[in-house]
Design a protein around this motif. Structure first.
Motif, mmCIF file in Angstrom:
data_model
loop_
_atom_site.group_PDB
_atom_site.id
_atom_site.type_symbol
_atom_site.label_atom_id
_atom_site.label_comp_id
_atom_site.label_asym_id
_atom_site.label_seq_id
_atom_site.Cartn_x
_atom_site.Cartn_y
_atom_site.Cartn_z
ATOM 1 N N ALA A 97 52.979 -18.958 -0.481
ATOM 2 C CA ALA A 97 52.283 -19.650 1.025
ATOM 3 C C ALA A 97 52.560 -18.881 1.993
ATOM 4 O O ALA A 97 52.696 -19.387 3.085
ATOM 5 N N ALA A 133 49.743 -25.960 -6.994
ATOM 6 C CA ALA A 133 50.375 -26.009 -5.785
ATOM 7 C C ALA A 133 50.904 -25.048 -5.114
ATOM 8 O O ALA A 133 50.875 -23.743 -5.436
ATOM 9 N N ASP A 134 50.611 -24.712 -3.836
ATOM 10 C CA ASP A 134 51.333 -23.593 -3.020
ATOM 11 C C ASP A 134 53.004 -23.598 -3.235
ATOM 12 O O ASP A 134 53.397 -24.487 -3.097
ATOM 13 N N THR A 160 56.036 -22.629 -1.522
ATOM 14 C CA THR A 160 56.499 -22.863 -0.046
ATOM 15 C C THR A 160 57.717 -22.425 0.133
ATOM 16 O O THR A 160 58.175 -22.704 1.167
ATOM 17 N N TRP A 196 48.065 -23.312 3.517
ATOM 18 C CA TRP A 196 47.378 -24.378 2.460
ATOM 19 C C TRP A 196 45.888 -24.462 2.608
ATOM 20 O O TRP A 196 45.074 -24.462 1.545
ATOM 21 N N ASP A 197 45.509 -24.759 3.941
ATOM 22 C CA ASP A 197 44.273 -24.732 4.220
ATOM 23 C C ASP A 197 43.458 -23.750 3.847
ATOM 24 O O ASP A 197 42.089 -23.967 3.213
ATOM 25 N N HIS A 227 44.074 -21.335 1.438
ATOM 26 C CA HIS A 227 43.894 -21.315 0.031
ATOM 27 C C HIS A 227 43.106 -22.108 -0.739
ATOM 28 O O HIS A 227 42.211 -21.770 -1.488
ATOM 29 N N TYR A 228 42.998 -23.635 -0.077
ATOM 30 C CA TYR A 228 42.177 -24.632 -0.691
ATOM 31 C C TYR A 228 40.844 -24.223 -0.515
ATOM 32 O O TYR A 228 40.041 -24.448 -1.329
ATOM 33 N N TYR A 244 45.623 -30.364 -6.072
ATOM 34 C CA TYR A 244 46.329 -29.072 -5.514
ATOM 35 C C TYR A 244 47.092 -29.616 -4.620
ATOM 36 O O TYR A 244 46.656 -30.161 -3.327
ATOM 37 N N HIS A 245 48.443 -29.163 -4.528
ATOM 38 C CA HIS A 245 49.243 -29.627 -3.653
ATOM 39 C C HIS A 245 50.201 -28.613 -2.977
ATOM 40 O O HIS A 245 49.777 -27.380 -3.052
ATOM 41 N N SER A 246 51.568 -29.049 -2.656
ATOM 42 C CA SER A 246 52.401 -28.060 -1.964
ATOM 43 C C SER A 246 54.031 -28.582 -2.585
ATOM 44 O O SER A 246 54.095 -29.504 -2.911
ATOM 45 N N SER A 303 55.895 -30.680 -0.350
ATOM 46 C CA SER A 303 55.643 -32.197 -0.427
ATOM 47 C C SER A 303 56.648 -33.167 -0.583
ATOM 48 O O SER A 303 57.623 -32.781 -1.264
#
Length: 166
Positions: A29, A63-64, A66, A90-91, A93-94, A107-109, A112
């Motif tokens: 990320a 997921a990213d 991070t 993240w925005d 990448h998505y 798809y998350h992080s 989180s």
């Protein structure tokens, strides 16, 4: 009339509705998605779609990633908090994945709350079952690298970086 499949085995029948969990290498990320990333995600997405068309239950999650110094350094360079950089990347990448038609089921992080809870749960269960040990080791410490890291963190954690339990 001749049968097309004269012999259907139990093994074959059990493969008709497999449950498959798929992921790809987590993109870091601290920067944009590049062509090397996209090749992997597109190939994996094709394979997942194939599995779903065959009737298998297949989930594609990613997921990213991070965590790490490069994120702190880039955030510092941009004059923003690491959390703001994580959200911004993240925005991006998505949006890139959507533009190329990569369809994750989730798809998350790694930043989180869910990941924090689940990672702690896995660690605690492994520790409580006796699968994790702790000991003190001595390892090298590069002073020039430490200057590049958030100095407040270095001052607080310097002793743990030199002599830390693992």
């Amino acid at each position: 009339m001749r049968a097309i499949f004269p012999l259907i085995t139990c093994e074959f029948l059990s493969m008709l509705n497999r449950k498959i969990l798929v992921t790809s290498a987590l993109p870091y990320a601290n920067g944009p998605i590049h062509l090397g990333h996209l090749v992997e995600y597109i190939q994996t997405d094709i394979w997942v779609r194939f599995q779903k068309q065959r009737g298998n239950t297949c989930y594609y999650v990613c997921a990213d990633d991070t965590h790490g110094t490069p994120i702190m350094l880039r955030a510092d360079k941009e004059g923003i908090a690491p959390e703001a950089l994580i959200a911004k990347v993240w925005d991006q990448h998505y949006a890139d994945f959507c533009e190329f038609g990569v369809a994750f089921d989730n798809y998350h992080s790694t930043h989180s709350d869910e990941n924090k809870v689940l990672a702690s749960l896995v660690y605690t269960r492994l520790r409580d079952a006796g699968h994790i040990s702790s000991r003190t080791i001595t390892q090298a410490f590069a002073q020039n690298v430490a200057r590049r890291i958030n100095m407040a963190m270095v001052a607080k954690c310097a002793e743990r970086l030199i002599h830390r339990p693992i």
